[in-house]
Design a protein around this motif. Structure first.
Motif, PDB file in Angstrom:
ATOM      1  N   ILE A 190       0.834  -1.207   0.000  1.00  0.00           N
ATOM      2  CA  ILE A 190       0.000   0.000   0.000  1.00  0.00           C
ATOM      3  C   ILE A 190       0.871   1.260   0.000  1.00  0.00           C
TER       4      ILE A 190
ATOM      5  N   VAL B 111       3.033   4.073  -4.657  1.00  0.00           N
ATOM      6  CA  VAL B 111       2.116   5.032  -5.279  1.00  0.00           C
ATOM      7  C   VAL B 111       1.237   4.360  -6.324  1.00  0.00           C
TER       8      VAL B 111
ATOM      9  N   ILE C 219      -1.702   2.766  -4.676  1.00  0.00           N
ATOM     10  CA  ILE C 219      -2.694   3.759  -4.254  1.00  0.00           C
ATOM     11  C   ILE C 219      -3.516   4.216  -5.457  1.00  0.00           C
TER      12      ILE C 219
ATOM     13  N   VAL D 172      -5.933   1.524  -6.285  1.00  0.00           N
ATOM     14  CA  VAL D 172      -7.060   1.473  -5.342  1.00  0.00           C
ATOM     15  C   VAL D 172      -8.084   2.547  -5.697  1.00  0.00           C
ATOM     16  N   ASN D 173      -7.602   3.719  -6.082  1.00  0.00           N
ATOM     17  CA  ASN D 173      -8.516   4.789  -6.502  1.00  0.00           C
ATOM     18  C   ASN D 173      -9.339   4.369  -7.716  1.00  0.00           C
TER      19      ASN D 173
ATOM     20  N   ILE E  32      -2.528  -6.149   3.604  1.00  0.00           N
ATOM     21  CA  ILE E  32      -2.959  -4.796   3.933  1.00  0.00           C
ATOM     22  C   ILE E  32      -3.688  -4.177   2.746  1.00  0.00           C
TER      23      ILE E  32
ATOM     24  N   MET F 214      -5.355  -5.848   0.652  1.00  0.00           N
ATOM     25  CA  MET F 214      -6.659  -6.514   0.633  1.00  0.00           C
ATOM     26  C   MET F 214      -7.628  -5.823   1.587  1.00  0.00           C
TER      27      MET F 214
ATOM     28  N   VAL G  17      -7.615  -2.767   2.622  1.00  0.00           N
ATOM     29  CA  VAL G  17      -7.981  -1.464   2.060  1.00  0.00           C
ATOM     30  C   VAL G  17      -8.971  -1.636   0.930  1.00  0.00           C
TER      31      VAL G  17
ATOM     32  N   VAL H 100     -12.733  -0.163   0.235  1.00  0.00           N
ATOM     33  CA  VAL H 100     -12.997   0.706  -0.926  1.00  0.00           C
ATOM     34  C   VAL H 100     -14.165   0.168  -1.729  1.00  0.00           C
TER      35      VAL H 100
ATOM     36  N   ASP I  37       3.371   1.829 -13.689  1.00  0.00           N
ATOM     37  CA  ASP I  37       4.542   2.689 -13.806  1.00  0.00           C
ATOM     38  C   ASP I  37       5.822   1.846 -13.836  1.00  0.00           C
TER      39      ASP I  37
ATOM     40  N   GLU J 190       2.769   7.854 -15.534  1.00  0.00           N
ATOM     41  CA  GLU J 190       1.935   8.774 -14.763  1.00  0.00           C
ATOM     42  C   GLU J 190       0.489   8.819 -15.208  1.00  0.00           C
TER      43      GLU J 190
ATOM     44  N   TYR K 133      -1.330   7.452 -12.495  1.00  0.00           N
ATOM     45  CA  TYR K 133      -1.594   8.361 -11.370  1.00  0.00           C
ATOM     46  C   TYR K 133      -2.695   9.342 -11.733  1.00  0.00           C
TER      47      TYR K 133
ATOM     48  N   ILE L 151      -0.979 -10.791   9.502  1.00  0.00           N
ATOM     49  CA  ILE L 151      -2.287 -10.466   8.918  1.00  0.00           C
ATOM     50  C   ILE L 151      -2.541 -11.325   7.691  1.00  0.00           C
TER      51      ILE L 151
ATOM     52  N   VAL M 203       7.681   9.635 -12.397  1.00  0.00           N
ATOM     53  CA  VAL M 203       7.221   8.725 -11.338  1.00  0.00           C
ATOM     54  C   VAL M 203       7.636   9.262  -9.971  1.00  0.00           C
TER      55      VAL M 203
ATOM     56  N   MET N  33       5.219  10.187  -6.945  1.00  0.00           N
ATOM     57  CA  MET N  33       5.337   9.646  -5.590  1.00  0.00           C
ATOM     58  C   MET N  33       5.325  10.766  -4.568  1.00  0.00           C
TER      59      MET N  33
ATOM     60  N   THR O 227       1.802  12.217  -4.281  1.00  0.00           N
ATOM     61  CA  THR O 227       0.910  11.316  -3.554  1.00  0.00           C
ATOM     62  C   THR O 227       1.248  11.321  -2.073  1.00  0.00           C
TER      63      THR O 227
ATOM     64  N   GLU P 227      -5.500  12.675   0.049  1.00  0.00           N
ATOM     65  CA  GLU P 227      -5.588  11.322  -0.496  1.00  0.00           C
ATOM     66  C   GLU P 227      -5.900  10.375   0.653  1.00  0.00           C
TER      67      GLU P 227
ATOM     68  N   ALA Q   1      -7.343   7.065   0.139  1.00  0.00           N
ATOM     69  CA  ALA Q   1      -7.625   5.694  -0.304  1.00  0.00           C
ATOM     70  C   ALA Q   1      -6.978   4.672   0.618  1.00  0.00           C
ATOM     71  N   TRP Q   2      -5.824   5.011   1.212  1.00  0.00           N
ATOM     72  CA  TRP Q   2      -5.115   4.063   2.068  1.00  0.00           C
ATOM     73  C   TRP Q   2      -5.894   3.751   3.330  1.00  0.00           C
ATOM     74  N   MET Q   3      -6.869   4.615   3.661  1.00  0.00           N
ATOM     75  CA  MET Q   3      -7.681   4.344   4.844  1.00  0.00           C
ATOM     76  C   MET Q   3      -8.888   3.498   4.498  1.00  0.00           C
ATOM     77  N   GLY Q   4      -9.001   3.178   3.192  1.00  0.00           N
ATOM     78  CA  GLY Q   4     -10.117   2.333   2.794  1.00  0.00           C
ATOM     79  C   GLY Q   4     -11.347   3.108   2.439  1.00  0.00           C
ATOM     80  N   GLY Q   5     -11.167   4.397   2.118  1.00  0.00           N
ATOM     81  CA  GLY Q   5     -12.342   5.160   1.740  1.00  0.00           C
ATOM     82  C   GLY Q   5     -11.939   6.367   0.961  1.00  0.00           C
TER      83      GLY Q   5
END
Lengths: 409, 206, 283
Positions: free
Chosen positions: A214, A217, A220, A223-224, A248, A250, A252, A256, A330, A349, A352, B49, B182, B186, B189, B198, B200-204
């Motif tokens: 996670i 970049v 992330i 995930v978006n 982790i 998974m 997240v 989402v 990327d 990019e 991104y 985990i 890139v 990074m 982000t 941003e 998304a890393w928190m799941g929302g």
């Protein structure tokens, strides 16, 4: 007295001519009969010359506990008489010196990384030829001290602050309603068609978010995109399968997808088992996902994130089951494989930018614009630097001014 | 609270890690070392985990008699065996080492070797010189493929030279450009995560 | 559909069979093709060679997993042989949990070959999780990250680690990896601490790191099995790397032939029938 060959000269009473003749004959026949000369005593070897110009300064831009010692090489170094240089340290100028380091001949500097902070220290450098050491004059006092600011990184600080300012400016501009342009991204334009195809065929969509963690970049960004794709699949009631290579990620992605389904009012259609952890192991993951492709025969496969060598295996398997494939990564080394095997590919990019492109959120668009401006500034610096370096090399200008400014040279 | 605490922690940690890069003083570096130790500890727990998630998933498959649950049994047997062997020791010659060297290593090496077959299949099926760019791509690929093996050296000395030029000039230039982009992505982000833009890393996305 | 078009639809398993034959044949009939040394490999060799014997150790980070053993294991063995033949001390660690067994196997095998003694001539530090944390931590103090070796001996009791505190005392660190861990070493070890880093990577990753070679952020690099073969040639000890080059040569030629034949068949079939398939974006 023995000559070289061991003959000894004897003296006895004989006649004069006989003596002369005998002597001459002896000299001619036995040159070794000549009185042997005493071997010359070896000339005394000159003492090796000590190093001069010893200088010790507190190491700059560090956390303390370090002193840089430098000296002029011993004149005998060039003649190969030097075995090593040994560096000595003491808290007193004349006594109590103990060795703290050793360097090879030809080396004229040493960093003492174990110097106690805040204590006045004295240094001497001894040169050794293997038999004896000759000391330099001592230098001191010098204190090792920590610094509060790393001056060598000031360029990085200025560039970083400039970047932050650019991002914040464009985010504010976007929030204020300014229209920010993003060029068309073909792969994302066809996302709707890809989801629609799966719905018509009654087959699932497979979303693969790469093999990284996670903190990457690319993950992330993936995930978006997953969030946007999940909204569409929820609307169309199409099954979405998301095998994960990191636990982790998974966790997240489950959140989402669940949130995306909730946003379109289809939380009942969300199946937690469809977003699952497979394995961290690269090719075990490939085997697992290939198996899913062959068994489930998804209509659409989306590869978004960081991929390594498994990309071609996945893409070829996906092509063999007849899926439409859209990739975005990327990982430059994997792009050729995706480009040849997939229908659409997002390069670098563009991945991104995808989340900003799909959601059109002002904040994300502003961030993207800030990145682009910074890239333009870097491009300009590269062009100016190339011109400056070329002119300096040709002697048109006295020194490479861009390098001096940017690299603290 | 559920969102504000992680955001605050993220902001504080992110800003500190950015600032400490410019401050070598030991009073700041001591905190930096503590953070690194915490990071290592957290990452070690991440392994746990993964295992828990895997066991839960496959136990569910077995419990609900899902098709293909036989493979779930295979997973549990393999997992149990390796964990059991691991507790007995992993020195060279131990059962754990035997399983690793003679089962896992050949299996993973074999899977990686599949790439050779897939590349050949893709070369025949999909590498087409449809456009000028594609033709240049194929020409460059041919030169580099020949230049990276001894055959290229034998065929003509210009092939390794051309390979070196392709790798050191156009390849490096394009890689640099993409790397810069890139890298900026990074940074952007990371900045957005630190500032809470941003999420998304928190799941929302809220 | 004409013949050429049908030829394009050939079952891919025939291609797989051709690859299999191309890989196996050189092992049965070796060709012994000569290996030419390239600059990145020579630079890495020179950097290892310059390390004084019985002094500060060469660090090797075996950051690969079993999948990349065929390409990277020969590199590890060759570098270890080079170091031990010159009485250079070696410290081995790994940032990949699956790399532990591979690192131990390579180190113990080569150490036994040269009669080297653990803790005096070599030490195995084992695995620690958290790539960036480990690399950054080693820049402050190696003992913060590796307080003891893989077998539980405190580093303070390992004679060859005396005085080895951080990157200042490490003349060279070589990372062998099939992933982006090489970048972590450059970013977190070389940039802040001026550590000297060398790399051994898979062939597909090698092109990524030419910029680092150009700027001096990497002192040298081995790329794929070719890199391993070159290093084996430099140390005059031919092993898996050199043995594999014959097969690799044949495979590369076969792939070029497949590309050419595929294009001929494609354009030949197009002349007779309009194109109906889409999808190939750039090729």
């Amino acid at each position: 007295m023995r000559g070289a060959t061991g003959f000894s000269r004897r003296t006895r009473p004989v006649g004069g001519p006989t003596i002369v003749t005998a002597t001459l004959a002896a000299l001619l026949l036995f040159p070794a009969a000549l009185p042997a000369q005493e071997p010359e005593a070896p000339a005394p070897v000159a003492a090796i010359a000590p190093p001069a110009g010893v200088l010790a300064v507190d190491s700059p831009d560090d956390r303390g506990g370090s002193v840089d010692v430098s000296w002029d090489l011993s004149p005998d170094d060039a003649e190969g008489r030097v075995l090593c240089y040994r560096i000595y340290r003491s808290a007193h100028p004349d006594t109590g010196f103990a060795p703290v380091g050793l360097v090879a001949p030809g080396v004229s500097r040493f960093r003492d990384s174990a110097a106690p902070d805040g204590t006045p220290l004295h240094y001497r450098v001894a040169v050794s030829d293997g038999e004896r050491e000759v000391f330099s004059a001592s230098f001191g006092p010098v204190e090792a001290l920590p610094q509060w600011f790393h001056r060598g990184r000031i360029t990085v600080l200025i560039a970083s602050l400039g970047f932050v300012v650019a991002i914040v400016y464009f985010v504010r501009a976007a929030k204020a309603g300014k229209d920010l342009f993003i060029r068309r991204l073909a792969g994302l334009d066809h996302m709707d068609d890809a989801v629609g195809r799966a719905t018509e065929m009654g087959k699932p969509i497979l979303f693969i978010s790469g093999l990284s963690t996670i903190s990457d970049v690319a993950t992330i960004a993936a995930v978006n995109i997953l969030g946007e794709v999940a909204k569409k699949t929820a609307e169309y009631n199409t099954r979405l399968i998301v095998p994960c290579a990191d636990p982790i990620v998974m966790a997240v992605e489950q959140e989402v997808v669940k949130e995306a389904y909730a946003k379109v009012g289809r939380v009942d259609a969300y199946n937690e088992d469809d977003v699952f952890y497979l394995t961290r192991s690269q090719f075990a993951y490939v085997a697992g996902v290939s198996g899913i492709m062959v068994r489930q025969r998804p209509a659409t496969i989306l590869y978004m994130g960081m991929f390594y060598a498994e990309s071609l295996v996945l893409a070829e398997t996906g092509a063999s089951v007849g899926s439409i494939q859209i990739a975005g990564t990327d990982a430059v080394t994997q792009l050729p494989f995706f480009i040849t095997s997939c229908d659409y590919t997002l390069i670098g990019e563009e991945l991104y930018a995808a989340s900003a492109y799909l959601s059109r959120e002002p904040v994300l668009l502003g961030g993207l614009k800030g990145q682009d401006m910074t890239k333009a500034a870097i491009g300009l610096a590269i062009v100016l630097g190339a011109i400056s370096a070329t002119l300096a090399a040709l002697g048109v200008i006295p020194w490479d001014f861009v390098a001096r400014v940017l690299v603290n040279a | 609270m559920r969102r504000h605490v992680p955001l605050a922690l993220c902001f504080i940690a992110g800003v500190f890690m950015a600032i400490q890069y410019f401050i070598p003083h030991p009073s700041v570096q001591a905190w930096y070392e503590r953070l690194l130790a915490w990071l290592q500890t957290l990452l070690a727990f991440a392994f746990l985990i993964g295992t828990v998630s895997l066991v839960r998933l496959h136990a569910h498959k077995i419990g609900h008699k899902v098709a293909g649950r036989g493979y779930s049994w295979v997973l549990f047997v393999g997992l149990g065996l390796m964990v059991g062997f691991g507790f007995k020791g992993r020195a060279p010659g131990s059962p754990f080492d035997f399983m690793f060297q003679n089962v896992q290593v050949p299996i993973e090496g074999t899977m990686f070797s599949l790439l050779a077959f897939y590349i050949a299949s893709a070369a025949f099926r999909a590498f087409r010189a449809r456009t000028l760019e594609a033709t240049l791509l194929l020409l460059a690929a041919t030169i580099v493929m020949l230049g990276r093996v001894p055959v290229g050296d034998l065929l003509h000395r210009s092939i390794p030279a051309a390979t070196d030029w392709i790798l050191n000039v156009p390849n490096m230039a394009s890689k640099r450009g993409i790397m810069i982009g890139v890298g900026l992505g990074m940074m952007a982000t990371a900045l957005k995560i630190m500032l809470g833009i941003e999420r998304a890393w928190m799941g929302g996305t809220d | 559909m004409n013949r050429l078009g049908k030829f394009l639809q050939i079952d891919r398993r025939w291609i797989f069979l051709a690859i299999l034959i191309a890989v196996l044949a050189p092992f049965i009939w070796p060709m012994g093709l000569p290996i030419v040394i390239t600059k990145p490999v020579q630079d890495l060799y020179n950097a290892v060679d310059a390390i004084p014997p019985n002094g500060e150790p060469l660090f090797i980070s075996i950051d690969y997993s079993p999948s990349t053993v065929p390409e990277l294991d020969p590199m590890a063995l060759a570098i270890l042989r080079h170091a031990f033949s010159k009485d250079i001390r070696v410290a081995v660690l790994t940032l990949d949990p699956a790399g532990y067994g591979l690192a131990e196997r390579a180190l113990e095998a080569v150490a036994a070959e040269f009669g080297k003694e653990r803790h005096k001539d070599y030490v195995f530090l084992g695995f620690q999780p958290g790539i960036s944390a480990v690399v950054l931590g080693m820049g402050i103090n190696i003992r913060n990250v590796f307080p003891e070796d893989a077998y539980g001996t405190p580093l303070s009791e390992v004679p060859m680690m005396e005085g080895i505190r951080n990157y200042d005392q490490i003349p060279l660190l070589i990372t062998l990896s099939g992933t982006a861990v090489v970048e972590a070493w450059v970013i977190y070890a070389h940039q802040p601490y001026d550590a000297q880093i060398g790399a051994g990577v898979t062939a597909v990753m090698a092109t990524d790191y030419y910029p680092f070679l150009d700027t001096g952020q990497l002192v040298g690099m081995l790329g794929g099995m070719r890199g391993a073969a070159e290093y084996e040639t430099l140390i005059d000890r031919h092993d898996a790397g050199v043995r594999g080059m014959d097969s690799q040569s044949v495979i590369h030629i076969l792939i070029i032939v497949l590309i050419v034949v595929g294009n001929i068949a494609y354009f030949g079939s197009r002349k007779r029938a309009p194109e109906t398939a889409g999808g190939d974006a750039a090729a």
